[in-house]
Design a protein around this motif. Structure first.
Motif, PDB file in Angstrom:
ATOM      1  N   ARG A 115       0.838  -1.199   0.000  1.00 26.85           N
ATOM      2  CA  ARG A 115       0.000   0.000   0.000  1.00 26.85           C
ATOM      3  C   ARG A 115       0.870   1.244   0.000  1.00 26.85           C
ATOM      4  N   SER A 116       0.350   2.299  -0.601  1.00 23.53           N
ATOM      5  CA  SER A 116       1.068   3.571  -0.557  1.00 23.53           C
ATOM      6  C   SER A 116       0.956   4.133   0.863  1.00 23.53           C
ATOM      7  N   LYS A 117       1.825   5.056   1.197  1.00 23.89           N
ATOM      8  CA  LYS A 117       1.833   5.633   2.538  1.00 23.89           C
ATOM      9  C   LYS A 117       0.495   6.316   2.838  1.00 23.89           C
ATOM     10  N   ARG A 118      -0.030   7.001   1.844  1.00 23.89           N
ATOM     11  CA  ARG A 118      -1.295   7.726   2.012  1.00 23.89           C
ATOM     12  C   ARG A 118      -2.456   6.748   2.265  1.00 23.89           C
ATOM     13  N   ALA A 119      -2.495   5.660   1.506  1.00 22.98           N
ATOM     14  CA  ALA A 119      -3.555   4.666   1.667  1.00 22.98           C
ATOM     15  C   ALA A 119      -3.464   4.000   3.037  1.00 22.98           C
ATOM     16  N   LYS A 120      -2.236   3.731   3.476  1.00 22.78           N
ATOM     17  CA  LYS A 120      -2.027   3.097   4.770  1.00 22.78           C
ATOM     18  C   LYS A 120      -2.494   4.017   5.902  1.00 22.78           C
ATOM     19  N   GLU A 121      -2.165   5.304   5.797  1.00 24.14           N
ATOM     20  CA  GLU A 121      -2.587   6.273   6.814  1.00 24.14           C
ATOM     21  C   GLU A 121      -4.111   6.377   6.870  1.00 24.14           C
ATOM     22  N   LYS A 122      -4.752   6.372   5.703  1.00 25.65           N
ATOM     23  CA  LYS A 122      -6.212   6.456   5.640  1.00 25.65           C
ATOM     24  C   LYS A 122      -6.838   5.238   6.309  1.00 25.65           C
ATOM     25  N   MET A 123      -6.301   4.053   6.017  1.00 25.73           N
ATOM     26  CA  MET A 123      -6.815   2.826   6.599  1.00 25.73           C
ATOM     27  C   MET A 123      -6.673   2.853   8.121  1.00 25.73           C
ATOM     28  N   LEU A 124      -5.528   3.288   8.611  1.00 28.77           N
ATOM     29  CA  LEU A 124      -5.298   3.353  10.054  1.00 28.77           C
ATOM     30  C   LEU A 124      -6.217   4.377  10.718  1.00 28.77           C
ATOM     31  N   ARG A 125      -6.463   5.490  10.038  1.00 22.73           N
ATOM     32  CA  ARG A 125      -7.362   6.533  10.553  1.00 22.73           C
ATOM     33  C   ARG A 125      -8.779   5.967  10.709  1.00 22.73           C
ATOM     34  N   LEU A 126      -9.243   5.218   9.692  1.00 24.22           N
ATOM     35  CA  LEU A 126     -10.576   4.618   9.753  1.00 24.22           C
ATOM     36  C   LEU A 126     -10.676   3.574  10.866  1.00 24.22           C
ATOM     37  N   LYS A 127      -9.598   2.808  11.056  1.00 22.96           N
ATOM     38  CA  LYS A 127      -9.579   1.821  12.136  1.00 22.96           C
ATOM     39  C   LYS A 127      -9.664   2.506  13.497  1.00 22.96           C
ATOM     40  N   LYS A 128      -8.986   3.636  13.641  1.00 22.13           N
ATOM     41  CA  LYS A 128      -8.990   4.399  14.884  1.00 22.13           C
ATOM     42  C   LYS A 128     -10.408   4.904  15.192  1.00 22.13           C
ATOM     43  N   ILE A 129     -11.078   5.436  14.167  1.00 23.30           N
ATOM     44  CA  ILE A 129     -12.454   5.933  14.330  1.00 23.30           C
ATOM     45  C   ILE A 129     -13.369   4.796  14.773  1.00 23.30           C
ATOM     46  N   GLN A 130     -13.212   3.631  14.133  1.00 23.77           N
ATOM     47  CA  GLN A 130     -14.034   2.469  14.467  1.00 23.77           C
ATOM     48  C   GLN A 130     -13.811   2.039  15.910  1.00 23.77           C
ATOM     49  N   SER A 131     -12.565   2.028  16.350  1.00 24.99           N
ATOM     50  CA  SER A 131     -12.269   1.605  17.720  1.00 24.99           C
ATOM     51  C   SER A 131     -12.843   2.605  18.733  1.00 24.99           C
ATOM     52  N   GLU A 132     -12.827   3.897  18.388  1.00 26.86           N
ATOM     53  CA  GLU A 132     -13.422   4.903  19.276  1.00 26.86           C
ATOM     54  C   GLU A 132     -14.930   4.691  19.401  1.00 26.86           C
ATOM     55  N   LYS A 133     -15.587   4.347  18.298  1.00 25.80           N
ATOM     56  CA  LYS A 133     -17.024   4.055  18.331  1.00 25.80           C
ATOM     57  C   LYS A 133     -17.298   2.881  19.260  1.00 25.80           C
ATOM     58  N   LYS A 134     -16.463   1.852  19.176  1.00 22.16           N
ATOM     59  CA  LYS A 134     -16.656   0.670  20.010  1.00 22.16           C
ATOM     60  C   LYS A 134     -16.420   0.997  21.484  1.00 22.16           C
ATOM     61  N   GLN A 135     -15.489   1.888  21.746  1.00 22.93           N
ATOM     62  CA  GLN A 135     -15.222   2.309  23.122  1.00 22.93           C
ATOM     63  C   GLN A 135     -16.449   2.976  23.722  1.00 22.93           C
ATOM     64  N   LEU A 136     -17.139   3.781  22.925  1.00 21.86           N
ATOM     65  CA  LEU A 136     -18.320   4.500  23.392  1.00 21.86           C
ATOM     66  C   LEU A 136     -19.493   3.558  23.679  1.00 21.86           C
ATOM     67  N   ARG A 137     -19.525   2.397  23.049  1.00 19.64           N
ATOM     68  CA  ARG A 137     -20.611   1.433  23.229  1.00 19.64           C
ATOM     69  C   ARG A 137     -20.468   0.609  24.504  1.00 19.64           C
ATOM     70  N   ARG A 138     -19.291   0.618  25.105  1.00 18.68           N
ATOM     71  CA  ARG A 138     -19.056  -0.202  26.296  1.00 18.68           C
ATOM     72  C   ARG A 138     -19.914   0.251  27.472  1.00 18.68           C
ATOM     73  N   LYS A 139     -20.206  -0.702  28.299  1.00 17.24           N
ATOM     74  CA  LYS A 139     -20.963  -0.379  29.511  1.00 17.24           C
ATOM     75  C   LYS A 139     -20.044   0.324  30.500  1.00 17.24           C
ATOM     76  N   VAL A 140     -20.623   1.250  31.228  1.00 16.52           N
ATOM     77  CA  VAL A 140     -19.840   1.983  32.234  1.00 16.52           C
ATOM     78  C   VAL A 140     -20.139   1.347  33.591  1.00 16.52           C
ATOM     79  N   ASP A 141     -19.074   1.011  34.300  1.00 20.42           N
ATOM     80  CA  ASP A 141     -19.224   0.427  35.634  1.00 20.42           C
ATOM     81  C   ASP A 141     -19.336   1.550  36.663  1.00 20.42           C
ATOM     82  N   ILE A 142     -20.410   1.519  37.441  1.00 24.95           N
ATOM     83  CA  ILE A 142     -20.607   2.524  38.482  1.00 24.95           C
ATOM     84  C   ILE A 142     -20.333   1.848  39.816  1.00 24.95           C
ATOM     85  N   VAL A 143     -19.416   2.405  40.520  1.00 23.52           N
ATOM     86  CA  VAL A 143     -19.009   1.806  41.779  1.00 23.52           C
ATOM     87  C   VAL A 143     -19.671   2.519  42.941  1.00 23.52           C
TER      88      VAL A 143
END
Length: 134
Positions: free
Chosen positions: A106-134
Motif C-alpha cells: 500500500r502507498s503511505k497515504r492509503a495506509k494512513e487512511k486505513m489506520l485513521r478509519l480503524k482508529k475511528i471504528q475503535s473509538e465508536k466501540k469504546q463509546l458502546r461499552r458499559k460503564v461500571d458505576i461503583v
C-alpha cells in the motif's frame, strides 16, 4: 472419482474453440513418484502430454487415478495454449494479475487512511461499552 460429463464437454468445447485436436497430442504414461505408496510405484498413473504444433509439454500426477490425471493434464495443456493465444485476456493471466495487485504494498497515504478509519471504528466501540458505576 470420475469426471462429470459437464466438465468433459466443457473441456472438449474449449479444445475445439482453440483448435487443439487429439491427433496433435502425444500421450505417454509414466510411473508416478512421491506420495501414494505401493499403488503409485506399481502403476503408471503420471500422464505426459505434448502438443506437437506448439511444442508445449505437460506432466500431471496430481491424483492416483490415471483417468483423472489424463483429464487434468488436458485441461492444463488447454490453459497453457489459451494463455499463449489470448495473452493478457486469459483467465489464468487474470488470476495472476489479481493476486499481484492484492499483494502489492500500500502507498503511505492509503495506509494512513486505513489506520485513521480503524482508529475511528475503535473509538465508536469504546463509546458502546458499559460503564461500571461503583
Amino acid at each position: 472419482m470420475s469426471i462429470s460429463t459437464g466438465k468433459k464437454n466443457k473441456l472438449l468445447t474449449k479444445m475445439k474453440s482453440l483448435k487443439v485436436y487429439e491427433k496433435d497430442i502425444v500421450e505417454k504414461f509414466i510411473r508416478s513418484s512421491g506420495k501414494g505408496g505401493q499403488k503409485v510405484n506399481k502403476s503408471s498413473t503420471c500422464v505426459y502430454l505434448k502438443h506437437l504444433p506448439t511444442g508445449i509439454e505437460v506432466k500431471c500426477q496430481e491424483e492416483r487415478e490415471q483417468a483423472l490425471n489424463r483429464f487434468l493434464a488436458r485441461r492444463l495443456l488447454v490453459e497453457k495454449i489459451e494463455e499463449i493465444i489470448k495473452g493478457r485476456e486469459s483467465a489464468r493471466r487474470q488470476k495472476i494479475e489479481k493476486l499481484r495487485r492484492q499483494k502489492r504494498k500500500r502507498s503511505k497515504r492509503a495506509k494512513e487512511k486505513m489506520l485513521r478509519l480503524k482508529k475511528i471504528q475503535s473509538e465508536k466501540k469504546q463509546l458502546r461499552r458499559k460503564v461500571d458505576i461503583v
